[in-house]
Enzyme design. Structure first.
Site: not given
Length: 192
Positions: A27, A49, A57
């Protein structure tokens, strides 16, 4: 640890947060901080988000395909047509985060965005990119959580009817979508 870039498995220096899993490395190297354009793509990032708020995350990253399947690939026009039955289905979907407020915000945001002109979300978000890039952060401690631009973006999105878009979420979006480059100064993924 000072929070400066650290060597990854291949020896390339990376932001320290990216080194805990292979998912994070990919990522970090391939997506985070790369410019993202397009209303559907930005709606997806904004939604993810929001789902990340209060969570790690990596939790969202590992469920991203589940989110995409559950939310019709984050195509605004499709998600805008979701009904209460769809909401109930989402609340039972183990492939996503089953948070009622976040699910309802994602659906409500699609309904709002469906009435916008094509490119309008892209234009609004990118209009809040800093006019000039700030200095490259040397350590993680130099990376902001909120900026004047993210506060302004949050206010603009809320004024237009979007939900779950506070200044911290707006800044995370700005980082993830390349409006700012918060890769550390000595990180191999830094663009500038």
């Amino acid at each position: 640890m000072t929070g400066s870039a650290l060597a990854g498995p291949d020896g390339a220096p990376r932001c320290p947060w990216a080194l805990s899993t292979e998912d994070y490395i990919a990522y970090h190297d391939e997506e985070w901080g790369q410019p993202v354009h397009g209303d559907d793509a930005l709606y997806e990032r904004l939604s993810l988000e929001a789902f990340q708020s209060g969570l790690s995350w990596i939790t969202i990253l590992r469920r991203r395909e589940g989110f995409r399947a559950a939310f019709a690939g984050f195509e605004i026009a499709k998600v805008a047509t979701f009904t209460d039955t769809d909401r109930d289905r989402l609340l039972l979907d183990e492939g996503i985060i089953r948070n009622r407020a976040k699910i309802e915000a994602t659906l409500a945001n699609a309904r709002v965005l469906a009435d916008w002109a094509p490119g309008e979300l892209d234009e609004l978000i990118w209009s809040h990119a800093p006019a000039t890039p700030g200095p490259a952060p040397k350590t993680l401690g130099d990376v902001a959580a909120i900026t004047p631009e993210s506060t302004a973006l949050s206010k603009a999105l809320k004024k237009r009817g979007l939900r779950f878009v506070g200044p911290t979420t707006a800044y995370a979006l700005m980082q993830a979508c390349g409006l700012v480059d918060d890769h550390l100064a000595d990180c191999s993924a830094r663009r500038s």
